[in-house]
Design an enzyme around this catalytic site. Structure first.
Site, PDB file in Angstrom:
ATOM      1  CG  HIS A 106      -0.229  -0.197   2.803  1.00  0.00           C
ATOM      2  ND1 HIS A 106       0.264  -1.335   3.021  1.00  0.00           N
ATOM      3  CD2 HIS A 106      -0.249   0.538   3.405  1.00  0.00           C
ATOM      4  CE1 HIS A 106       0.637  -1.273   3.975  1.00  0.00           C
ATOM      5  NE2 HIS A 106       0.404   0.097   4.429  1.00  0.00           N
ATOM      6  CG  HIS A 108       0.631   5.430   4.008  1.00  0.00           C
ATOM      7  ND1 HIS A 108      -0.516   5.436   4.909  1.00  0.00           N
ATOM      8  CD2 HIS A 108       1.205   4.413   3.992  1.00  0.00           C
ATOM      9  CE1 HIS A 108       0.002   4.325   5.751  1.00  0.00           C
ATOM     10  NE2 HIS A 108       0.957   3.658   5.167  1.00  0.00           N
TER      11      HIS A 108
END
Length: 144
Positions: A106, A108
């Site tokens: 992931h 951010h």
């Protein structure tokens, strides 16, 4: 030399991808999903994840990583505008020693404001109504 860790399909982001857990979704295409961090470090803090089962940057296919980067850029541009941010911070952590907590790749995307420090990671759950409002604003910007 130890064997590389493998992808765990029971991680929280895999569950979000399968619809087993809720999320404040703001964008989705064939290869990625974007949703808000429920403990944002700044208003509009979003997470861009691949739909491919990748533990982190060390095991993701190059084409999937490239698509995540393209979407992160799209989200960064929208978030800067929507939240009137002065800048954007992108973060990606790989493996526990690198700061990774959820073992699904992931990125951010964090809107930043001059003179305002980011909240500490995973420090404060945001109110659902605030997240819903932020998600709606960001989703509208990404759709248009």
């Amino acid at each position: 030399m130890s064997e590389a860790p493998t992808y765990d399909s029971g991680n929280v982001f895999a569950k979000i991808l399968r619809g087993e857990l809720p999320a404040y979704k703001v964008y989705e295409d064939d290869h990625t999903l974007v949703f808000l961090d429920i403990m944002p470090r700044s208003p509009g803090h979003a997470l861009v994840i691949p739909k491919a089962p990748a533990r982190n940057i060390l095991d993701i296919a190059a084409d999937d990583l490239a698509h995540v980067a393209k979407v992160a850029q799209k989200v960064a541009r929208a978030a800067k505008s929507v939240f009137a941010a002065d800048g954007i911070t992108l973060q990606q952590f790989s493996e526990e020693a690198g700061g990774q907590v959820v073992f699904h790749l992931h990125v951010h995307v964090i809107p930043r404001f001059t003179g305002v420090a980011m909240k500490p990671a995973a420090s404060e759950m945001e109110a659902g109504e605030v997240l819903a409002e932020h998600a709606a604003r960001l989703k509208a910007a990404l759709a248009g």
